[in-house]
Design a protein around this motif. Sequence first.
Motif, short mmCIF file in Angstrom:
data_model
loop_
_atom_site.label_atom_id
_atom_site.label_comp_id
_atom_site.label_asym_id
_atom_site.label_seq_id
_atom_site.Cartn_x
_atom_site.Cartn_y
_atom_site.Cartn_z
N SER A 103 64.90 -27.61 9.88
CA SER A 103 65.28 -28.61 10.77
C SER A 103 65.87 -27.72 11.57
O SER A 103 65.40 -28.69 12.62
N VAL A 104 64.99 -26.75 12.05
CA VAL A 104 65.44 -26.48 13.84
C VAL A 104 63.92 -26.97 13.93
O VAL A 104 63.46 -27.22 15.18
N ASP A 105 62.95 -27.20 13.48
CA ASP A 105 61.89 -27.12 13.88
C ASP A 105 61.50 -28.30 14.61
O ASP A 105 60.94 -28.82 15.49
N TYR A 106 62.12 -29.17 13.61
CA TYR A 106 62.41 -30.25 14.17
C TYR A 106 62.93 -30.99 15.51
O TYR A 106 62.04 -31.83 15.81
N ARG A 107 63.91 -30.29 15.53
CA ARG A 107 64.73 -30.61 16.54
C ARG A 107 63.54 -29.84 17.90
O ARG A 107 63.75 -30.85 19.40
N LEU A 108 63.70 -29.28 18.05
CA LEU A 108 62.68 -27.90 19.39
C LEU A 108 61.41 -29.41 19.41
O LEU A 108 61.47 -29.35 20.40
N ARG A 109 60.15 -29.38 17.87
CA ARG A 109 59.66 -30.49 18.47
C ARG A 109 60.36 -32.16 19.22
O ARG A 109 59.16 -32.11 20.35
N LYS A 110 61.51 -32.80 19.14
CA LYS A 110 62.30 -33.43 19.82
C LYS A 110 62.12 -33.27 21.08
O LYS A 110 61.94 -33.87 22.04
N LEU A 111 62.64 -31.67 21.01
CA LEU A 111 63.74 -31.47 22.27
C LEU A 111 61.97 -31.20 23.48
O LEU A 111 62.03 -31.18 24.44
N LEU A 112 60.71 -31.27 22.58
CA LEU A 112 59.98 -30.64 23.85
C LEU A 112 59.04 -31.90 24.79
O LEU A 112 58.78 -31.66 25.40
N ASP A 113 59.27 -32.82 23.12
CA ASP A 113 58.98 -34.58 23.50
C ASP A 113 59.51 -34.80 24.57
O ASP A 113 59.15 -35.30 25.53
N GLN A 114 60.51 -34.24 25.12
CA GLN A 114 61.58 -34.93 25.35
C GLN A 114 61.57 -34.40 27.07
O GLN A 114 62.58 -34.32 28.18
N GLY A 115 61.22 -32.79 27.09
CA GLY A 115 60.64 -32.11 28.46
C GLY A 115 61.78 -31.04 28.44
O GLY A 115 62.19 -30.71 29.36
N HIS A 116 62.73 -30.51 27.44
CA HIS A 116 63.99 -30.36 27.63
C HIS A 116 63.25 -28.88 27.76
O HIS A 116 63.75 -27.76 27.32
N VAL A 117 62.82 -27.93 26.34
CA VAL A 117 61.55 -26.69 25.97
C VAL A 117 60.40 -26.94 26.29
O VAL A 117 59.92 -27.46 26.40
N GLU A 118 59.79 -25.56 26.56
CA GLU A 118 58.49 -25.76 26.77
C GLU A 118 58.03 -24.81 25.25
O GLU A 118 58.36 -24.07 24.69
N LYS A 119 57.05 -25.34 24.15
CA LYS A 119 56.21 -23.94 24.19
C LYS A 119 55.59 -22.89 24.00
O LYS A 119 54.58 -22.88 25.16
N GLN A 120 55.16 -21.58 23.45
CA GLN A 120 54.25 -20.70 23.64
C GLN A 120 53.49 -20.11 23.07
O GLN A 120 54.43 -19.89 21.75
N LYS A 121 52.65 -20.16 23.11
CA LYS A 121 51.60 -19.11 21.79
C LYS A 121 51.75 -17.87 22.08
O LYS A 121 51.05 -17.67 22.80
N ILE A 122 52.44 -16.74 21.54
CA ILE A 122 52.21 -15.68 22.14
C ILE A 122 51.46 -14.77 20.81
O ILE A 122 51.99 -14.86 19.24
N GLY A 123 50.56 -14.68 20.84
CA GLY A 123 49.39 -13.72 19.04
C GLY A 123 49.78 -14.68 18.88
O GLY A 123 48.85 -16.28 18.47
N ASN A 124 49.99 -14.51 16.86
CA ASN A 124 50.25 -15.97 16.10
C ASN A 124 52.04 -16.27 15.95
O ASN A 124 52.23 -17.11 15.02
N SER A 125 52.46 -15.81 16.92
CA SER A 125 53.74 -16.99 17.01
C SER A 125 53.60 -17.84 17.73
O SER A 125 54.40 -18.19 19.59
N LEU A 126 54.66 -18.45 17.55
CA LEU A 126 55.27 -19.96 18.14
C LEU A 126 56.47 -19.55 18.44
O LEU A 126 57.23 -19.53 18.05
N VAL A 127 56.97 -19.35 20.19
CA VAL A 127 57.88 -19.18 20.81
C VAL A 127 58.62 -19.96 21.59
O VAL A 127 57.27 -21.40 22.02
N TRP A 128 60.01 -20.11 21.69
CA TRP A 128 60.09 -21.18 22.65
C TRP A 128 60.86 -20.81 23.54
O TRP A 128 61.59 -19.71 23.48
N ARG A 129 60.69 -21.63 24.78
CA ARG A 129 61.70 -21.11 26.31
C ARG A 129 61.95 -22.66 26.69
O ARG A 129 61.64 -23.84 26.23
#
Length: 76
Positions: free
Chosen positions: A47-73
């Motif tokens: 559920s969180v993944d879905y919501r974060l991806r919607k927020l990413l599309d709206q420009g509210h959060v950014e994602k970054q790959k660190i090693g094998n992990s995906l993190v959000w800012r």
Amino acid sequence: MSGDRERDESGQFEPEYTDEEIIQAVRLNEPAGTQEVADELGIARQSVDYRLRKLLDQGHVEKQKIGNSLVWRVSE
């Protein structure tokens, strides 16, 4: 409990948490993994993944790959 949740005009359940609550959970855990945000709010990681991806599309959060992990800012 889903029995207590409201439905929108199309019959879909209203989200348990607002966009601002999701963003705040990211802010508290930056850089925040999806599971960290889910744990903060007590909801499913999917559920969180879905919501974060919607927020990413709206420009509210950014994602970054660190090693094998995906993190959000939170976007500034």
